[in-house]
Design an enzyme around this catalytic site. Structure first.
Site, PDB file in Angstrom:
ATOM      1  N   ALA A  33       9.547 -64.664 142.131  1.00  0.00           N
ATOM      2  CA  ALA A  33      10.629 -65.328 141.378  1.00  0.00           C
ATOM      3  C   ALA A  33      10.774 -66.792 141.761  1.00  0.00           C
ATOM      4  CB  ALA A  33      11.945 -64.595 141.609  1.00  0.00           C
ATOM      5  N   ILE A 136       8.048 -48.497 131.702  1.00  0.00           N
ATOM      6  CA  ILE A 136       6.884 -49.070 130.990  1.00  0.00           C
ATOM      7  C   ILE A 136       7.274 -50.451 130.444  1.00  0.00           C
ATOM      8  CG2 ILE A 136       5.235 -48.755 129.097  1.00  0.00           C
ATOM      9  CD1 ILE A 136       5.915 -45.762 129.114  1.00  0.00           C
ATOM     10  N   LYS A 205      15.681 -46.563 120.730  1.00  0.00           N
ATOM     11  CA  LYS A 205      14.521 -47.263 121.301  1.00  0.00           C
ATOM     12  C   LYS A 205      13.568 -47.736 120.190  1.00  0.00           C
ATOM     13  CE  LYS A 205      14.970 -44.441 125.464  1.00  0.00           C
ATOM     14  NZ  LYS A 205      14.612 -43.137 126.057  1.00  0.00           N
ATOM     15  N   GLY A 302      14.434 -42.287 135.184  1.00  0.00           N
ATOM     16  CA  GLY A 302      14.471 -42.079 136.635  1.00  0.00           C
ATOM     17  C   GLY A 302      14.945 -43.332 137.343  1.00  0.00           C
TER      18      GLY A 302
HETATM   19  P1  NDP Z   1      25.004 -43.210 135.556  1.00  0.00           P
HETATM   20  O1  NDP Z   1      26.039 -42.417 134.861  1.00  0.00           O
HETATM   21  O2  NDP Z   1      24.201 -42.550 136.614  1.00  0.00           O
HETATM   22  O3  NDP Z   1      25.659 -44.512 136.189  1.00  0.00           O
HETATM   23  C1  NDP Z   1      26.685 -45.239 135.583  1.00  0.00           C
HETATM   24  C2  NDP Z   1      27.593 -45.741 136.679  1.00  0.00           C
HETATM   25  O4  NDP Z   1      28.559 -46.611 136.105  1.00  0.00           O
HETATM   26  C3  NDP Z   1      28.346 -44.616 137.400  1.00  0.00           C
HETATM   27  O5  NDP Z   1      28.290 -44.802 138.780  1.00  0.00           O
HETATM   28  C4  NDP Z   1      29.779 -44.804 136.855  1.00  0.00           C
HETATM   29  O6  NDP Z   1      30.771 -44.403 137.778  1.00  0.00           O
HETATM   30  C5  NDP Z   1      29.831 -46.305 136.661  1.00  0.00           C
HETATM   31  N1  NDP Z   1      30.879 -46.717 135.754  1.00  0.00           N
HETATM   32  C6  NDP Z   1      31.368 -46.109 134.666  1.00  0.00           C
HETATM   33  N2  NDP Z   1      32.340 -46.846 134.089  1.00  0.00           N
HETATM   34  C7  NDP Z   1      32.469 -47.965 134.852  1.00  0.00           C
HETATM   35  C8  NDP Z   1      33.298 -49.104 134.792  1.00  0.00           C
HETATM   36  N3  NDP Z   1      34.205 -49.255 133.829  1.00  0.00           N
HETATM   37  N4  NDP Z   1      33.187 -50.046 135.746  1.00  0.00           N
HETATM   38  C9  NDP Z   1      32.262 -49.914 136.723  1.00  0.00           C
HETATM   39  N5  NDP Z   1      31.439 -48.840 136.840  1.00  0.00           N
HETATM   40  C10 NDP Z   1      31.534 -47.884 135.918  1.00  0.00           C
HETATM   41  O7  NDP Z   1      24.052 -43.818 134.426  1.00  0.00           O
HETATM   42  P2  NDP Z   1      22.546 -44.232 134.574  1.00  0.00           P
HETATM   43  O8  NDP Z   1      22.338 -45.034 135.788  1.00  0.00           O
HETATM   44  O9  NDP Z   1      21.667 -43.049 134.335  1.00  0.00           O
HETATM   45  O10 NDP Z   1      22.360 -45.142 133.260  1.00  0.00           O
HETATM   46  C11 NDP Z   1      22.807 -46.489 133.227  1.00  0.00           C
HETATM   47  C12 NDP Z   1      22.241 -47.142 131.960  1.00  0.00           C
HETATM   48  O11 NDP Z   1      20.825 -47.134 132.022  1.00  0.00           O
HETATM   49  C13 NDP Z   1      22.606 -46.402 130.663  1.00  0.00           C
HETATM   50  O12 NDP Z   1      22.798 -47.354 129.651  1.00  0.00           O
HETATM   51  C14 NDP Z   1      21.375 -45.579 130.379  1.00  0.00           C
HETATM   52  O13 NDP Z   1      21.207 -45.287 129.016  1.00  0.00           O
HETATM   53  C15 NDP Z   1      20.294 -46.515 130.865  1.00  0.00           C
HETATM   54  N6  NDP Z   1      19.035 -45.870 131.221  1.00  0.00           N
HETATM   55  C16 NDP Z   1      19.040 -44.833 132.104  1.00  0.00           C
HETATM   56  C17 NDP Z   1      17.857 -44.248 132.490  1.00  0.00           C
HETATM   57  C18 NDP Z   1      17.826 -43.156 133.497  1.00  0.00           C
HETATM   58  O14 NDP Z   1      16.735 -42.704 133.839  1.00  0.00           O
HETATM   59  N7  NDP Z   1      18.938 -42.691 134.008  1.00  0.00           N
HETATM   60  C19 NDP Z   1      16.569 -44.694 131.920  1.00  0.00           C
HETATM   61  C20 NDP Z   1      16.672 -45.825 131.021  1.00  0.00           C
HETATM   62  C21 NDP Z   1      17.881 -46.366 130.688  1.00  0.00           C
HETATM   63  P3  NDP Z   1      31.271 -42.868 137.762  1.00  0.00           P
HETATM   64  O15 NDP Z   1      30.076 -42.028 138.064  1.00  0.00           O
HETATM   65  O16 NDP Z   1      32.293 -42.835 138.819  1.00  0.00           O
HETATM   66  O17 NDP Z   1      31.804 -42.645 136.383  1.00  0.00           O
HETATM   67  N1  HSE Z   2      17.570 -39.360 128.294  1.00  0.00           N
HETATM   68  C1  HSE Z   2      16.505 -40.287 128.261  1.00  0.00           C
HETATM   69  C2  HSE Z   2      15.169 -39.539 128.171  1.00  0.00           C
HETATM   70  C3  HSE Z   2      16.574 -41.157 129.497  1.00  0.00           C
HETATM   71  O1  HSE Z   2      15.159 -38.305 128.275  1.00  0.00           O
HETATM   72  O2  HSE Z   2      14.131 -40.168 127.958  1.00  0.00           O
HETATM   73  C4  HSE Z   2      15.730 -42.399 129.429  1.00  0.00           C
HETATM   74  O3  HSE Z   2      16.104 -43.269 128.428  1.00  0.00           O
END
Ligand code: NDP
Ligand code: HSE
Length: 436
Positions: A33, A136, A205, A302
């Site tokens: 970076a 990816i 997507k 993941g």
């Molecule tokens: P998670 O539910 O694991 O994490 C979301 C986090 O945000 C939780 O810790 C939650 O807290 C917190 N949260 C919720 N509301 C608030 C708020 N108002 N202020 C601050 N924190 C908050 O989601 P993921 O990490 O799985 O997903 C995150 C994003 O990434 C999503 O948009 C998802 O679609 C995307 N994504 C996820 C993938 C995956 O493999 N999981 C792959 C590709 C994209 P609490 O748990 O206490 O509610």
């Molecule tokens: N729920 C999604 C999947 C997570 O199964 O591919 C990644 O976007």
């Protein structure tokens, strides 16, 4: 140089991966970076869990707006998800002059146009590599690596949950509901897996890829979306006998009359690489006029695979932050004033091949009636499989593969075939793509 300061909104699955990978590969990332990337503050509703994760290496707050209003923070990473509070926070971050990185495909597909306009007006970047196919780097490939090409089509397995379910249905001959429970037990599918199994996640997507590939605005509302809930194990078996596998594909194609944007179960020749992507893996095939076909494969979800994409965006934003905003890579690959309003075609105007399964009475003339109707609507048969009626049974399955035709021709033919007295029950129709 002083490290760039990042505010992390949400430290769940992806957020914790970002924190871990940034810490582990800090030195390597800094060499790339040109300066350090430091997580200054983390906001999460569960501050106790967040404290345990960050171990004093960053401040923890419960109110995300503390980050957005902090003048020390340069980049806001939104990893909360959904279109509710996440949308407000992203727009507020932009209004405060912060660059934004997000993995939120739902937000970008549905509200991307508004978000990019706000970012353009404010001269900040919004990066979203993780929003499509997790780890990816498909956004970068489409936006930069393939920028010499007229992209003709993209077909992708872009939802891991449904690919896992289809792989298990084929391998073990199980029905949809049995495998869905297994996917939930293994943690692939969400507790409420509707967005996955109804094709909505894949459509988010596909919408994003379509916009970047063809230089059009996000048009999620125009996408044709079908999930895998109505697929039965018998169709997977018949497809196999005919040399095909069934995958949930996100497809977008540029045609002379418009853009196809669709997600549905699709028969794919078993010899294609895409047909052999198994389990929760993702793969995207892109056809460009100069490069021909290219294929991108890897983990679509993941903690660390998705973090890999989020951090790549952080590196890009760090590198480009000092560049004049007119000279940065445009959000949607094409310059904002060069976006076109090419229409998304209704599904009736889409051209594809079909797999049909008809339960028919085992009597003379049935096949003749069906072939006559197909021919009358200009639908040409490619292959046909007729099962011998089981002993004592008066009906049998007839499976037909067609050559390409417009969906409206097929719909009209299906209506007539469905009215034949010799056709029993609803005809099953699954689209087929040769991907050649
Ligand atoms: P998670 O539910 O694991 O994490 C979301 C986090 O945000 C939780 O810790 C939650 O807290 C917190 N949260 C919720 N509301 C608030 C708020 N108002 N202020 C601050 N924190 C908050 O989601 P993921 O990490 O799985 O997903 C995150 C994003 O990434 C999503 O948009 C998802 O679609 C995307 N994504 C996820 C993938 C995956 O493999 N999981 C792959 C590709 C994209 P609490 O748990 O206490 O509610
Ligand atoms: N729920 C999604 C999947 C997570 O199964 O591919 C990644 O976007």
């Amino acid at each position: 140089m002083k490290p760039i300061q990042v505010g992390l909104l949400g430290i769940g699955t992806v957020g914790s991966g970002v924190f871990t990978v940034l810490a582990r590969n800090q030195e390597e990332i800094q060499r790339r970076a040109g300066r350090g990337i430091r997580i200054h503050t983390v906001a999460d509703l569960n501050t106790q869990r967040a404290q345990e994760l960050v171990q004093g290496q960053a401040q923890v707050v419960s109110d995300a707006r503390t980050i957005i209003q902090n003048p020390e923070i340069d980049i806001v990473v939104e990893l909360i998800g959904g279109y509710g509070i996440a949308k407000d926070l992203v727009l507020e971050a932009i209004a405060h002059g912060k660059h934004v990185v997000t993995a939120n495909k739902a937000l970008i597909a549905v509200h991307g146009n508004e978000i990019f306009k706000a970012a353009h007006d404010k001269g900040v970047m919004v990066a979203f590599e993780a929003a499509v196919a997790g780890g990816i780097p498909i956004i970068k490939a489409l936006r930069e690596g393939l920028s010499a090409n007229r992209i003709e089509w993209i077909a992708g397995i872009i939802n891991g949950t449904t690919n896992f379910i289809l792989s298990e249905m084929r391998d073990k001959g199980l029905d949809f509901n049995a495998v869905l429970s297994e996917a939930q037990r293994l943690g692939y599918a969400e507790a409420d897996p509707t967005f996955d199994i109804e094709g909505i996640d894949a459509a988010h997507k596909a919408t994003i890829m379509s916009a970047i590939a063809f230089g059009v605005p996000m048009q999620f509302a125009q996408a044709h979306v079908e999930g895998i809930t109505k697929l039965s194990a018998i169709d997977i078996r018949y497809a196999e006998q005919l040399g095909y596998r069934i995958k949930l594909l996100g497809i977008t194609k540029k045609t002379l009359s418009g853009i196809e944007l669709r997600v549905h179960p699709t028969l794919v020749p078993a010899k294609r690489l895409l047909a052999n992507v198994e389990g929760a893996m993702n793969a995207v095939q892109v056809f460009g006029d100069a490069v021909g076909t290219t294929l991108y494969y890897g983990k679509g979800a993941g903690s660390e695979p998705t973090a890999s994409a989020v951090i790549a965006d952080l590196v890009d934003v760090t590198r480009l932050q000092t560049a004049d905003s007119e000279n940065r890579v445009p959000h949607l690959a094409f310059q904002p004033n060069a976006l076109q309003n090419t229409p998304i075609l209704p599904i009736s105007e889409v051209t594809t091949s079909y797999y049909l399964r008809l339960a028919v009475a085992d009597q003379a003339g049935v096949l003749a009636d069906i072939t006559r109707i197909l021919a009358a609507h200009g639908v040409s048969i490619d292959a046909l499989l007729q099962k011998e009626a089981a002993e004592g049974e008066s009906q049998t399955d007839l499976v037909i593969l067609t050559h390409e035709t417009k969906e409206k021709n097929m719909t009209a033919a299906l209506l007539e075939m469905q009215n034949l007295k010799t056709v029993i029950g609803e005809i099953v129709k699954i689209r087929l793509e040769n991907l050649s």
